[in-house]
Design an enzyme around this catalytic site. Structure first.
Site, PDB file in Angstrom:
ATOM      1  CG  ASP A  32      24.943  -6.945  70.486  1.00  0.00           C
ATOM      2  OD1 ASP A  32      24.525  -5.786  71.023  1.00  0.00           O
ATOM      3  OD2 ASP A  32      25.782  -7.693  71.016  1.00  0.00           O
ATOM      4  CG  ASN A  88      22.538   0.942  78.006  1.00  0.00           C
ATOM      5  OD1 ASN A  88      21.356   0.987  78.488  1.00  0.00           O
ATOM      6  ND2 ASN A  88      22.953  -0.255  77.579  1.00  0.00           N
ATOM      7  CD  GLN A  95      27.417   5.095  75.841  1.00  0.00           C
ATOM      8  OE1 GLN A  95      27.118   6.104  76.884  1.00  0.00           O
ATOM      9  NE2 GLN A  95      27.625   5.162  74.744  1.00  0.00           N
ATOM     10  CG  HIS A 101      24.946   1.565  70.732  1.00  0.00           C
ATOM     11  ND1 HIS A 101      25.922   2.136  71.320  1.00  0.00           N
ATOM     12  CD2 HIS A 101      24.686   0.461  71.744  1.00  0.00           C
ATOM     13  CE1 HIS A 101      26.198   1.454  72.435  1.00  0.00           C
ATOM     14  NE2 HIS A 101      25.481   0.511  72.551  1.00  0.00           N
ATOM     15  CG  HIS A 103      20.952  -2.055  72.824  1.00  0.00           C
ATOM     16  ND1 HIS A 103      21.906  -3.149  72.860  1.00  0.00           N
ATOM     17  CD2 HIS A 103      21.583  -1.076  73.426  1.00  0.00           C
ATOM     18  CE1 HIS A 103      23.218  -2.668  73.420  1.00  0.00           C
ATOM     19  NE2 HIS A 103      22.982  -1.523  73.896  1.00  0.00           N
TER      20      HIS A 103
HETATM   21  P1  5GP Z   1      26.151  -0.847  75.476  1.00  0.00           P
HETATM   22  O1  5GP Z   1      26.412  -1.665  76.700  1.00  0.00           O
HETATM   23  O2  5GP Z   1      27.299   0.259  75.189  1.00  0.00           O
HETATM   24  O3  5GP Z   1      24.911  -0.257  75.523  1.00  0.00           O
HETATM   25  O4  5GP Z   1      26.071  -1.912  74.045  1.00  0.00           O
HETATM   26  C1  5GP Z   1      27.059  -2.169  73.497  1.00  0.00           C
HETATM   27  C2  5GP Z   1      26.667  -3.443  72.756  1.00  0.00           C
HETATM   28  O5  5GP Z   1      27.745  -3.697  71.740  1.00  0.00           O
HETATM   29  C3  5GP Z   1      26.856  -4.738  73.319  1.00  0.00           C
HETATM   30  O6  5GP Z   1      25.396  -5.266  73.401  1.00  0.00           O
HETATM   31  C4  5GP Z   1      27.713  -5.694  72.741  1.00  0.00           C
HETATM   32  O7  5GP Z   1      27.511  -6.790  72.646  1.00  0.00           O
HETATM   33  C5  5GP Z   1      27.864  -4.848  71.256  1.00  0.00           C
HETATM   34  N1  5GP Z   1      29.215  -4.968  70.537  1.00  0.00           N
HETATM   35  C6  5GP Z   1      30.537  -4.655  71.147  1.00  0.00           C
HETATM   36  N2  5GP Z   1      31.218  -4.825  70.315  1.00  0.00           N
HETATM   37  C7  5GP Z   1      30.752  -5.568  69.083  1.00  0.00           C
HETATM   38  C8  5GP Z   1      31.288  -5.673  67.856  1.00  0.00           C
HETATM   39  O8  5GP Z   1      32.282  -5.595  67.627  1.00  0.00           O
HETATM   40  N3  5GP Z   1      30.415  -6.187  66.966  1.00  0.00           N
HETATM   41  C9  5GP Z   1      29.148  -6.226  67.191  1.00  0.00           C
HETATM   42  N4  5GP Z   1      28.118  -6.392  66.249  1.00  0.00           N
HETATM   43  N5  5GP Z   1      28.438  -6.119  68.406  1.00  0.00           N
HETATM   44  C10 5GP Z   1      29.657  -5.519  69.286  1.00  0.00           C
END
Ligand code: 5GP
Ligand code: ZN
Length: 138
Positions: A32, A88, A95, A101, A103
């Site tokens: 991440d 999420n 989310q 995805h 985590h």
């Molecule tokens: P969510 O909030 O949707 O469960 O998690 C999205 C995750 O994706 C976040 O922890 C965020 O830091 C990560 N993320 C978003 N954009 C990118 C990216 O371009 N590259 C990487 N490696 N992680 C990302």
């Protein structure tokens, strides 16, 4: 099928670079970019599934199956004391990237990561009624 303008479609399929831990024909595991802790990883299917309501059971099974292997490798390398798996679904649930995805967040004694909720309350009757309602749909 890749979804237009989906960042995780592009990352999972290698069009946008990411620090990749593992890749196979179905999945990519990356670090991440804004880690909750050192080693925070994401398991991303290459196919676009929006969330848990959108993914089929076989594909979801592959995600969690790989999580067992990634978690063990992370523990070996990071020497974490524990690990949270978070997934999420929906903006209300936190989310922000609408491509499913998982985590994997390594946890260390004394760290300041917050994952959780305040325990609520229930009655046995309420739980039984609700369990029955949901059970009927499975
Ligand atoms: P969510 O909030 O949707 O469960 O998690 C999205 C995750 O994706 C976040 O922890 C965020 O830091 C990560 N993320 C978003 N954009 C990118 C990216 O371009 N590259 C990487 N490696 N992680 C990302
Ligand atoms: Zn996508």
């Amino acid at each position: 099928m890749e979804e237009k303008d989906c960042i995780f479609c592009k990352i999972a399929n290698g069009e946008i670079p990411a620090a990749t831990i593992y890749e196979n024909s179905d999945l990519r595991v990356i670090l991440d970019v804004a880690p909750a802790n050192r080693g925070h990883a994401l398991i991303i299917p290459k196919e676009h599934f929006k969330d848990i309501f959108d993914i089929d059971a076989v594909s979801a099974g592959k995600v969690f199956s790989l999580a067992t292997e990634v978690a063990r490798a992370m523990k070996d390398v990071l020497h974490c004391d524990g690990l949270n798996i978070v997934q999420n679904n929906g903006a209300v649930a936190g989310q922000t990237v609408f491509h499913l995805h998982l985590h994997l967040i390594p946890r260390f004694e004394g760290d300041s990561v917050h994952v959780g909720w305040e325990p609520g309350s229930s009655t046995p009757e309420e739980l039984q009624t609700l369990a029955k309602e949901i059970r009927k749909r499975i």
